[in-house]
Design a protein around this motif. Sequence first.
Motif, PDB file in Angstrom:
ATOM      1  N   SER A  37       0.847  -1.198   0.000  1.00  0.00           N
ATOM      2  CA  SER A  37       0.000   0.000   0.000  1.00  0.00           C
ATOM      3  C   SER A  37       0.876   1.239   0.000  1.00  0.00           C
ATOM      4  N   ALA A  38       0.523   2.186  -0.850  1.00  0.00           N
ATOM      5  CA  ALA A  38       1.280   3.433  -0.940  1.00  0.00           C
ATOM      6  C   ALA A  38       0.966   4.316   0.272  1.00  0.00           C
ATOM      7  N   PRO A  39       1.946   5.068   0.757  1.00  0.00           N
ATOM      8  CA  PRO A  39       1.703   5.986   1.863  1.00  0.00           C
ATOM      9  C   PRO A  39       1.064   7.279   1.361  1.00  0.00           C
ATOM     10  N   CYS A  40       0.563   8.080   2.297  1.00  0.00           N
ATOM     11  CA  CYS A  40       0.048   9.417   2.004  1.00  0.00           C
ATOM     12  C   CYS A  40       1.061  10.423   2.536  1.00  0.00           C
ATOM     13  N   LEU A  41       1.062  11.619   1.991  1.00  0.00           N
ATOM     14  CA  LEU A  41       1.941  12.678   2.473  1.00  0.00           C
ATOM     15  C   LEU A  41       1.134  13.676   3.294  1.00  0.00           C
ATOM     16  N   VAL A  42       1.682  14.066   4.440  1.00  0.00           N
ATOM     17  CA  VAL A  42       1.009  15.019   5.333  1.00  0.00           C
ATOM     18  C   VAL A  42       0.838  16.344   4.591  1.00  0.00           C
ATOM     19  N   PRO A  43      -0.399  16.862   4.509  1.00  0.00           N
ATOM     20  CA  PRO A  43      -0.630  18.122   3.787  1.00  0.00           C
ATOM     21  C   PRO A  43      -0.061  19.330   4.538  1.00  0.00           C
ATOM     22  N   SER A  70       5.569  16.267  10.391  1.00  0.00           N
ATOM     23  CA  SER A  70       6.094  17.326   9.535  1.00  0.00           C
ATOM     24  C   SER A  70       5.336  17.328   8.209  1.00  0.00           C
ATOM     25  N   THR A  71       5.290  18.483   7.571  1.00  0.00           N
ATOM     26  CA  THR A  71       4.663  18.584   6.252  1.00  0.00           C
ATOM     27  C   THR A  71       5.367  17.639   5.285  1.00  0.00           C
ATOM     28  N   TYR A  72       4.600  16.911   4.505  1.00  0.00           N
ATOM     29  CA  TYR A  72       5.041  15.952   3.493  1.00  0.00           C
ATOM     30  C   TYR A  72       5.673  14.685   4.082  1.00  0.00           C
ATOM     31  N   GLU A  73       5.549  14.486   5.394  1.00  0.00           N
ATOM     32  CA  GLU A  73       6.004  13.231   5.998  1.00  0.00           C
ATOM     33  C   GLU A  73       5.076  12.102   5.548  1.00  0.00           C
ATOM     34  N   GLU A  74       5.608  10.899   5.397  1.00  0.00           N
ATOM     35  CA  GLU A  74       4.803   9.767   4.949  1.00  0.00           C
ATOM     36  C   GLU A  74       3.977   9.188   6.094  1.00  0.00           C
ATOM     37  N   VAL A  75       2.714   8.887   5.791  1.00  0.00           N
ATOM     38  CA  VAL A  75       1.801   8.224   6.719  1.00  0.00           C
ATOM     39  C   VAL A  75       1.320   6.965   6.009  1.00  0.00           C
ATOM     40  N   GLN A  76       1.370   5.834   6.690  1.00  0.00           N
ATOM     41  CA  GLN A  76       1.040   4.561   6.067  1.00  0.00           C
ATOM     42  C   GLN A  76      -0.469   4.384   5.893  1.00  0.00           C
ATOM     43  N   SER A  77      -0.826   3.518   4.970  1.00  0.00           N
ATOM     44  CA  SER A  77      -2.231   3.226   4.685  1.00  0.00           C
ATOM     45  C   SER A  77      -2.929   2.724   5.946  1.00  0.00           C
TER      46      SER A  77
END
Length: 138
Positions: A37-43, A70-77
């Motif tokens: 699963s691809a991660p999301c980036l913190v807006p 942090s902004t643009y940090e990865e968050v897992q699915s």
Amino acid sequence: MLQLECNAGFKLNIKGENATARCIRGIWKPDVPKCMSAPCLVPAVEHGQYYKVEPHTKQLSDKPSLTPLSTYEEVQSNEFITLECEDGFNAQGSAQLRCAHGSWSVNAFSECTSVPCTLPNIPGIIYDVSRPFTVIAR
């Protein structure tokens, strides 16, 4: 040599330009290829910060702990984040987001907007709203 491409919402566990894996004497190099699963980036957000919501599993009454992100940090699915605004600002929109295969669970991100001031109710004072900052004492 095997070159892989994952479906939308997933990413290959092998990094690099070619994203290739090789089987050498029964061992995959650099690793066994998998689509994860691809991660999301913190807006990005002005006047606020996102926090990762980490639920406690000890008791149902326990509140979740919040870890600053942090902004643009990865968050897992399947992980949740929540927006907290600075003092004097309120969240407009959904403050909590869920990551699902590289996409956030909302159509538009929340914003932190300034809280308007309210005029105090002072006995003997009448406010003249036709002119800024005008107070008429009686």
